[in-house]
Motif scaffolding. Structure first.
Motif, PDB file in Angstrom:
ATOM      1  N   PRO A 776       0.849  -1.227   0.012  1.00  0.00           N
ATOM      2  CA  PRO A 776       0.014   0.068   0.193  1.00  0.00           C
ATOM      3  C   PRO A 776       0.822   1.299  -0.057  1.00  0.00           C
ATOM      4  O   PRO A 776       1.847   1.382   0.760  1.00  0.00           O
ATOM      5  CB  PRO A 776      -0.895  -0.080   1.166  1.00  0.00           C
ATOM      6  N   VAL A 777       0.412   2.410  -0.809  1.00  0.00           N
ATOM      7  CA  VAL A 777       1.174   3.575  -0.913  1.00  0.00           C
ATOM      8  C   VAL A 777       0.654   4.371   0.070  1.00  0.00           C
ATOM      9  O   VAL A 777      -0.470   4.721   0.122  1.00  0.00           O
ATOM     10  CB  VAL A 777       0.991   4.143  -2.543  1.00  0.00           C
ATOM     11  N   VAL A 778       1.334   4.764   1.132  1.00  0.00           N
ATOM     12  CA  VAL A 778       0.938   5.816   2.403  1.00  0.00           C
ATOM     13  C   VAL A 778       1.330   7.151   2.031  1.00  0.00           C
ATOM     14  O   VAL A 778       0.910   7.918   2.794  1.00  0.00           O
ATOM     15  CB  VAL A 778       1.409   5.206   3.647  1.00  0.00           C
ATOM     16  N   GLY A 779       2.433   7.554   1.170  1.00  0.00           N
ATOM     17  CA  GLY A 779       2.743   8.851   0.913  1.00  0.00           C
ATOM     18  C   GLY A 779       3.481   9.207  -0.608  1.00  0.00           C
ATOM     19  O   GLY A 779       3.954   8.229  -1.011  1.00  0.00           O
ATOM     20  N   ILE A 780       3.198  10.238  -1.043  1.00  0.00           N
ATOM     21  CA  ILE A 780       3.720  10.769  -2.291  1.00  0.00           C
ATOM     22  C   ILE A 780       4.327  12.078  -1.900  1.00  0.00           C
ATOM     23  O   ILE A 780       3.581  12.938  -1.526  1.00  0.00           O
ATOM     24  CB  ILE A 780       2.798  10.672  -3.242  1.00  0.00           C
ATOM     25  N   LEU A 812      10.689  12.205  -7.669  1.00  0.00           N
ATOM     26  CA  LEU A 812       9.413  11.610  -6.902  1.00  0.00           C
ATOM     27  C   LEU A 812       9.820  10.610  -5.792  1.00  0.00           C
ATOM     28  O   LEU A 812      10.420   9.590  -6.355  1.00  0.00           O
ATOM     29  CB  LEU A 812       8.464  10.897  -8.157  1.00  0.00           C
ATOM     30  N   LEU A 813       9.092  11.011  -4.805  1.00  0.00           N
ATOM     31  CA  LEU A 813       9.278   9.916  -3.597  1.00  0.00           C
ATOM     32  C   LEU A 813       8.025   9.029  -3.308  1.00  0.00           C
ATOM     33  O   LEU A 813       7.093   9.872  -2.914  1.00  0.00           O
ATOM     34  CB  LEU A 813       9.938  10.697  -2.101  1.00  0.00           C
ATOM     35  N   VAL A 814       8.148   7.962  -3.362  1.00  0.00           N
ATOM     36  CA  VAL A 814       7.024   7.128  -3.266  1.00  0.00           C
ATOM     37  C   VAL A 814       7.226   6.351  -1.985  1.00  0.00           C
ATOM     38  O   VAL A 814       8.155   5.565  -1.733  1.00  0.00           O
ATOM     39  CB  VAL A 814       6.557   6.057  -4.330  1.00  0.00           C
ATOM     40  N   VAL A 815       6.420   6.443  -0.961  1.00  0.00           N
ATOM     41  CA  VAL A 815       6.314   5.720   0.527  1.00  0.00           C
ATOM     42  C   VAL A 815       5.295   4.699   0.520  1.00  0.00           C
ATOM     43  O   VAL A 815       4.415   5.228   0.375  1.00  0.00           O
ATOM     44  CB  VAL A 815       6.278   6.859   1.524  1.00  0.00           C
ATOM     45  N   SER A 816       5.702   3.367   0.483  1.00  0.00           N
ATOM     46  CA  SER A 816       4.728   2.380   0.738  1.00  0.00           C
ATOM     47  C   SER A 816       4.755   1.844   2.160  1.00  0.00           C
ATOM     48  O   SER A 816       5.767   2.551   2.982  1.00  0.00           O
ATOM     49  CB  SER A 816       5.076   1.225  -0.207  1.00  0.00           C
TER      50      SER A 816
END
Length: 960
Positions: A776-780, A812-816
């Protein structure tokens, strides 16, 4: 010029952490969970509250707070302040006594536990022999009188808690001096109350449970008067001049007794059942307050008719012809009256009544006509309706702050203008450096705005969304109105109301733009309201729009709740935030994510079915995107249907285990007979175990299947002006992350300001990223050319942030839940990765960008990621290199609700619920600390009309 300084035994990274980072749990906001005892010191003007978990909290003037915790974690049963001292005694349910003192240390006062003591009886005696039921701190400040279940009264010395056995008042000694035929051994069982004579410290009034009351002479060890009540005794109260006292009883009556100078058997002056003649509840506590006009205030708890009002929690106030029974929505723990404490004063002249209920603190102004409530500056009932979400906004502009306060003041006209009566101590903490707001969403459809700048969490304004919808309750109903002939004269007080008219009204997401004054709130039934601040009451029509998130999808049927029905025609709204448009998601599922861009006049929303974009200036839907997987039927069942989900999740778990075993065997075994494969598997398992013991390795993280439930659940939405199509032109964009590890990027075309109302906003999908493990992606987050997070909307326009660097390449930072990954833009190629679950075994629950300032200089600060995991740890991760700086244990991993409720601030602070009614505040920054710092100085002791005993004077001289 660079100067390199060698610091022995201190790595550079450690030095940076010392300057920027430090976890400190600073203060608890809200109302104590499960209060059990109340105490008050007229001398210090401090109030004390004890809880079932063993906590004790002291409150005075706003900002004056102290907290202590008993090691035993037992329930605090009673709290008593030592007269004219900065000390108090607590009694716990394990029969232990604890002496606490307020002492100065480092320029501020601290609450410390000095001594503890447990009263023990002779060998072989039953526990009731020493079970303490009543405590009386004597005005000499030398001793405590302890009444017990056995009827004996023990005397212990202060502060040593040494039992003075020669001064024990035994029940046998009392009986020998009571010449009554109908008095027996059982008449002196269980001491219910102990009260010192207000004019003569050598006499104490002893009340026994069965109705016997005696006036005991401490000097001569004898009974001077005895009074025989016909009903079970609950409590006693002396009148100010000591000529009379009042006893209250189990049958709902109270009796006034005269105390004559001779030894004649006194007869009661009056015996009254206020709410008779039918059977009534017990009156558990009573005050008789004298006034200059001759009419006393009679204030008592309980006494209501059992049959009709036995379930009410009430305190009645009678003054002449005025009588009101204050009705509380939760059980009354205790109360006290604030009155003139000057010994030379002839009358009590009460000014306020302070009531501790199980779920709130209520203060009633007894000086103002109508006896209105006083607005509390602290101890707010955060959970007056259950908290469903929270949102923090830092550094509020002064103009917006004043407008919110103005709107709130119009709501508080029914409160008393009396200054806060509990005003002991001095707040010496520095003034808050900025204005901060904490917004809480509630189950009843309200949003409350709290001043979170300092130690006191103070309610500024309450917003209700109920008026937009049709519900069973009429918003114009007034629960406090009383009929002229209604009896008993009940009046509802307090704000605690745990019941919601409709659970669909619950607020799930909040987003406030502090620069434009736009507010977006989203609820349980798919409703999204966009509001703007208006300083005056207004009546207008709320525009409606529907967003069908299941477009072009066939075979889906929503099984959850229906949408809320809206009111037709104009709706009248109070001054404050007023909704002007409602977007209704279809199906009406819970809104799971929300984003507002006030500069572009756009609001984005997401549910478990997809997400959409709405133009709130033109009041039109820009687009919707369905994120449902064909097999994800669970998302259509609504939040109340979970029976099938358990079976399905168990089935999927077993399938994953089976697949992982099969795949590992295929990789290891290849071809060969069964025995060779079994032997190879055993050797592999043994080698793996040895490897795990010898060195830390990455955990095996199984890839999630696209068929897992709720893969389309939209977890996060993010607006950014960045390079999405090519590296030469940047454009507005909307990013969405889902529970299935998918990131969608939409390129937006927002017309310029001069053509904003004429041309529509257009959107086109530009990117779609699928994370390998489908976590699950929790932050962008998008970083500019200087690797700095993009500023908030309108932040640059208000000169509060530098313009983003649009020359260099963006990232782009994708935090899962499992990892952090940096991509280059616009190519979206992987650049950097930090695995969390594989290395730490934990998952990300909350993430935000926090600005950490140096505690040494104001000229430098840095942006880092503050991450809360499912284990309750907070990790600080550097940007843009994703290096773990430090890890702090913050919340117990078993406290799932606390982890879920956590909200970070922009400058490295945070809040989380430690109970339904309390926020724990913590700080990760060495620069931003909000904590109580106060001092309680010993006031000049006022001498009573009587003279203390010689031993007390000698003791005071010896101490000095």
């Amino acid at each position: 010029q660079l100067v390199f300084i060698s610091v022995p035994q201190c790595p550079w990274n450690t030095l940076l952490i010392m300057i920027f980072l430090s976890l400190c749990q600073t203060v608890e906001h809200g109302f104590p969970h499960q209060p059990s005892a109340l105490g008050y010191s007229p001398f210090l003007r401090l109030m004390a509250i004890g809880t079932r978990s063993g906590a004790i909290k002291l409150y005075g003037a706003p900002g004056v707070e102290f907290m202590g915790l008993h090691e035993e974690n037992n329930t605090v049963m009673q709290i008593h302040f030592i007269p004219d001292q900065c000390q108090l005694v607590t009694l716990l349910d394990d029969n232990s006594l604890h002496l606490w003192s307020l002492k100065q240390h480092g320029g501020a006062s601290e609450l410390r536990e000095e001594h503890r003591f447990t009263l023990k009886g002779p060998p072989g005696s039953p526990p009731s022999a020493t079970q303490i039921t009543a405590v009386l701190p004597h005005s000499s400040r030398e001793v405590l009188y302890l009444g017990t279940e056995s009827g004996n009264i023990f005397v212990v010395e202060l502060p040593s808690f040494r039992v003075l056995e020669d001064r024990t008042i035994s029940s046998e000694a009392v009986l020998q001096r009571v010449l009554e035929d109908n008095c027996n051994r059982r008449s002196c069982e269980l001491v219910e109350a102990l009260r010192e004579h207000p004019k003569n410290p050598d006499q104490i009034l002893i009340g026994y449970s069965r109705g016997l009351i005696v006036l005991w002479d401490l000097q001569n060890n004898k009974v001077t008067h005895h009074f025989l009540g016909s009903q079970q005794l609950e409590n006693l109260y002396w009148q100010r001049d000591g000529s009379k006292f009042i006893s209250c009883h189990y049958d709902g009556s109270y009796t006034r007794w005269p105390v004559s100078s001779d030894n004649r058997q006194p007869e009661p002056l009056e015996n009254t059942v206020p709410y008779g003649p039918f059977p009534c509840k017990a009156i558990s506590k009573i005050y008789w307050q004298t006034t200059k006009n001759g009419l006393p205030y009679i204030i008592f708890q309980g006494g209501m008719p059992r049959a009709s009002y036995g379930d009410r929690h009430s305190i009645s106030v009678i003054h002449g012809s005025q009588q009101t029974a204050f009705d509380f929505t939760s059980r009354v723990i205790d109360f006290f009256i604030i009155f003139s404490s000057e010994p030379a004063a002839e009358f009590d002249d009460p000014s306020a009544m302070v009531v501790l209920a199980e779920e709130e603190l209520v203060v009633i102004d007894l000086k103002t006509a109508g006896w209105p409530a006083v607005h509390p500056p602290y101890l707010a009932s955060l959970h007056c309706s259950a908290i469903t979400c929270s949102h923090h906004v830092s550094n509020i502009p002064l103009k917006l702050w004043e407008r919110i306060i103005s709107a709130g003041s119009k709501q508080n006209v029914h409160y008393s203008s009396m200054p806060w009566p509990i005003d002991g101590g001095t707040n010496i903490a520095p003034d808050p450096p900025q204005r901060d707001l904490l917004l809480t969403g509630h189950e009843d459809g309200t949003v409350r705005f709290w001043d979170a700048s300092g130690v006191c969490l103070h309610l500024l304004y309450k917003l209700s969304t109920v008026r937009v919808f049709l519900t069973d309750a009429d918003p114009n109903d007034n629960m406090n109105t009383l009929g002229e002939d209604e009896w008993p004269p009940l009046r509802k007080v307090g704000t605690f109301d745990p019941y919601s008219d409709d659970p669909r009204l619950g607020i799930q997401k909040i987003y406030l733009c502090k620069y434009s004054g736009y507010l977006a709130v989203a609820g349980t039934a798919g409703q999204v309201l966009v509001m703007e601040l208006n300083d005056e009451d207004a009546e207008h029509v709320v525009d409606h729009a529907e967003a069908d998130l299941l477009q072009d999808q066939e075979g889906y049927r929503w099984k959850g709740h229906e949408k809320l029905k809206t009111r037709d025609g104009p709706v009248r709204f109070e001054a404050g935030f007023q909704p002007f448009v409602l977007v209704q998601c279809q199906p009406p599922a819970v809104v799971t994510s929300l984003a507002l861009h006030s500069e572009w006049k756009l609001v984005a929303f997401g549910t478990s079915h997809g997400f959409g974009l709405f133009d709130h200036q033109q009041k039109r839907l820009v687009f919707v995107k369905c994120t449902l997987h064909p097999s994800d039927q669970l998302a259509l069942e609504g939040p109340l249907s979970r029976v099938k989900s358990l079976k399905k999740s168990l089935r999927q778990s077993f399938r994953r285990i089976r697949r992982s075993r099969v795949s590992s065997r295929k990789r290891r075994g290849g071809s060969g007979n069964a025995s060779e494969v079994q032997e190879a598997n055993a050797k592999f398992d043994q080698d793996t175990l040895q490897e795990m013991e010898l060195a830390p390795v990455q955990r095996k993280i199984e890839a999630r299947s696209a068929e897992d439930s709720f893969t389309g659940f939209v977890r996060t939405l993010y607006f950014a002006d960045t390079f999405l199509r090519d590296s030469s032109r940047h454009c507005p964009s909307l990013w969405a992350g889902t529970n299935g590890g998918t990131v969608y990027a939409f390129c937006l075309r927002v017309p310029p300001a001069e053509r904003r109302m004429d041309e529509p906003v257009r959107a086109e999908q530009a990117k779609e990223i699928q994370l390998m493990h489908r976590a699950p992606v929790v932050g962008i987050l998008v970083l500019d050319g200087r690797s700095t997070p993009l500023p908030e909307p309108l932040e640059v326009a208000h000169d509060l942030s530098k313009s983003p660097d649009m020359q260099g390449s963006h990232q782009l930072l994708v935090v899962s839940e499992e990892q952090f990954k940096v991509f280059t833009l616009p190519k979206v190629s992987s650049k950097l990765k930090l695995k969390l679950t594989a290395l730490e075994g934990c998952r990300v629950r909350k993430v935000t960008v926090a600005n950490f300032g140096s505690c040494k200089t104001d000229d430098y600060s840095e942006n880092d990621l503050a991450v809360l995991t499912n284990l309750g740890d907070i990790q600080i991760i550097s940007l843009p290199f994703l290096k773990l700086q430090i890890r702090y244990p913050c919340i117990r991993k078993e406290d799932v609700s606390g982890i879920a409720s956590c909200v970070f601030t922009k400058y490295g602070q945070g809040f989380y619920l430690i109970s339904p009614s309390e926020f724990e505040r913590f700080s990760l920054s060495t620069k931003w600390l909000v904590e109580p710092r106060c001092i309680v100085e010993m006031p000049e002791a006022t001498t009573n009309n009587h003279v203390h005993s010689k031993s007390a004077v000698e003791n005071a001289a010896r101490k000095s």
